[in-house]
Scaffold this motif. Structure first.
Motif, short mmCIF file in Angstrom:
data_model
loop_
_atom_site.label_atom_id
_atom_site.label_comp_id
_atom_site.label_asym_id
_atom_site.label_seq_id
_atom_site.Cartn_x
_atom_site.Cartn_y
_atom_site.Cartn_z
N THR A 126 5.58 -0.94 2.04
CA THR A 126 4.74 -1.08 3.22
C THR A 126 3.50 -1.88 2.84
O THR A 126 2.83 -1.56 1.85
N VAL A 127 3.20 -2.92 3.63
CA VAL A 127 2.01 -3.73 3.39
C VAL A 127 0.97 -3.43 4.47
O VAL A 127 1.30 -2.93 5.55
N LEU A 128 -0.28 -3.75 4.15
CA LEU A 128 -1.38 -3.49 5.08
C LEU A 128 -1.47 -4.61 6.11
O LEU A 128 -1.57 -5.78 5.75
N VAL A 176 -1.35 -2.02 11.90
CA VAL A 176 -2.09 -1.66 10.69
C VAL A 176 -1.21 -1.68 9.44
O VAL A 176 -1.68 -1.95 8.35
N GLN A 177 0.08 -1.42 9.61
CA GLN A 177 0.96 -1.47 8.45
C GLN A 177 2.32 -2.03 8.86
O GLN A 177 2.72 -1.93 10.02
N THR A 178 2.98 -2.63 7.88
CA THR A 178 4.27 -3.27 8.12
C THR A 178 5.24 -2.90 7.00
O THR A 178 5.03 -3.31 5.84
N VAL A 196 0.81 -1.23 0.00
CA VAL A 196 0.00 0.00 0.00
C VAL A 196 0.84 1.28 0.00
O VAL A 196 0.30 2.37 -0.19
N ARG A 197 2.16 1.16 0.22
CA ARG A 197 3.04 2.33 0.18
C ARG A 197 4.39 1.93 -0.41
O ARG A 197 4.81 0.78 -0.28
#
Length: 397
Positions: free
Chosen positions: A302-304, A339-341, A293-294
């Motif tokens: 960055t994953v959700l 929420v994000q990793t 997602v980023r």
């Protein structure tokens, strides 16, 4: 076609995050477990599965008999849905569930509850005292399978039952026999220090040798003590089963004459913690996909979601493993987030918004507490989508 391409193709119509179960891997893992069991039946540990339909799929395979449940409400629900021979492997303090068990003829005939003290028996009798008519309750005694040395100063293994020696087991068996409406039908003893600890941790050869030494000594001690416990209890009553072991110790545990069945569950999904055993090699079967997602900076995505930590001693081994594409790693400051990793590594340079990163959970069934559906694939085809316990509105723990 490599695994990542296969997973992506089979699930192309799904929106991440989601969980996947590779049926070919499950079947291969199950077949290897049956081979290792050498003809003795394997009782399926439901805590490592946590999907009723997947449990049904496994129970339909040759070599598996009975379910090892983790709570009594779960066992009652499984029997209501058609399962049989359910051993609740952990003591219960659920008064309502105990009363429901005593009031239901089929449940009482199919479910066995576990105790390890007279206090459990007292509690059980109080919980069912107002049930009329009530049915006989099947009982199993949990025996401590931990390894103790140096006069008790050194111990490894799960802190479970206070019952260790033949006299203690016989005393508890005699107490059960004196109580109307209770019947002892089985014994269980889980050697967590052998079945649940990998003997080949990477990068730590000295530690690995120490684990193997302790496991070997523990196994030698346990085969004698467990046999004596079983003989002592069999002098007082007939036993339908003596359960032991786990995925990590199947071939070792079945060699004991006293053992009539072994338990296993994690081996079907083969989570990350089960990569570190010398005696067997499984196939990763349960995975989850998180979307990118980023793109914070070059070499970072960055994953959700992702903060799906496993139970046990906190540390890196309890984190999910960024699995595919291979070569991604966590940042030191954030690790797996709520929420994000964020993830680092060369593969991040080729990922774009909406691409998937595939993860493996450190343990097996705990993954299903995060997802309400398991999407089943066979080869590169999505063949079914089935609910987890959570997906059926069941959260037993």
């Amino acid at each position: 076609m490599d695994d990542r391409q296969r997973y992506d193709q089979a699930t192309a119509t799904l929106e991440a995050p989601f969980a996947l179960l590779d049926l070919a891997a499950v079947r291969a893992n199950a077949a290897d477990m049956v081979r290792r069991a050498g003809g003795k039946p394997i009782r399926v540990a439901s805590k490592s599965i946590r999907s009723r339909q997947v449990l049904e799929l496994i129970m339909a395979m040759d070599g598996f008999r009975g379910v090892m449940a983790f709570t009594l409400p779960e066992a009652l629900w499984l029997v209501e849905r058609g399962f049989s021979d359910v051993l609740v492997a952990y003591p219960t303090a659920d008064r309502h569930a105990l009363a429901a068990l005593a009031a239901d003829a089929r449940a009482a005939s199919e479910i066995t509850v576990t105790v390890d003290s007279p206090g459990h028996l007292d509690y059980l009798e109080t919980a069912i005292s107002e049930v009329h008519p009530r049915h006989e309750i099947r009982i199993s005694i949990d025996i401590d399978a931990g390894y103790v040395a140096l006069g008790g100063k050194f111990r490894v293994g799960a802190l479970r039952s206070p019952v260790r020696d033949p006299d203690q087991a016989a005393d508890l068996a005699a107490d059960i026999a004196k109580r109307p409406g209770l019947r002892l039908v089985g014994l269980m003893a889980y050697e967590a220090q052998i079945a649940g600890v990998g003997d080949a941790p990477p990068g730590h050869p000295a530690y690995a040798r120490a684990i193997r030494l302790i496991q070997a000594r523990s196994a030698r001690e346990l085969v004698l003590r467990r046999g004596r416990v079983v003989n002592a209890v069999r002098e007082l009553c007939d036993l339908e089963f003596v359960n032991g072991g786990g995925t990590g110790s199947i071939e070792r545990t079945v060699r004991e004459k006293a053992i009539t069945e072994v338990a296993a569950g994690s081996g079907f999904f083969h989570p990350r913690l089960f990569d570190f055993y010398r005696g067997f090699t499984g196939h990763p079967a349960a995975l989850f996909a998180l979307p990118v997602v980023r793109l914070p900076s070059p070499g970072v995505v960055t994953v959700l979601g992702g903060g799906y930590l496993a139970s046990g001693p906190p540390g890196p081994t309890r984190l999910p493993q960024p699995y595919l594409p291979a070569g991604l790693r966590y940042t030191a400051d954030e690790a797996a987030g709520e929420v994000q990793t964020p993830l680092l590594g060369r593969p991040a340079e080729d990922l774009r918004i909406g691409d998937r990163v595939w993860f493996r959970h450190a343990k097996a069934g705990e993954l299903c507490e995060r997802f309400d559906t398991l999407h089943l694939i066979d080869g590169d085809t999505l063949v079914d989508s089935v609910p987890t316990y959570r997906g059926e509105g069941r959260t037993f723990l």
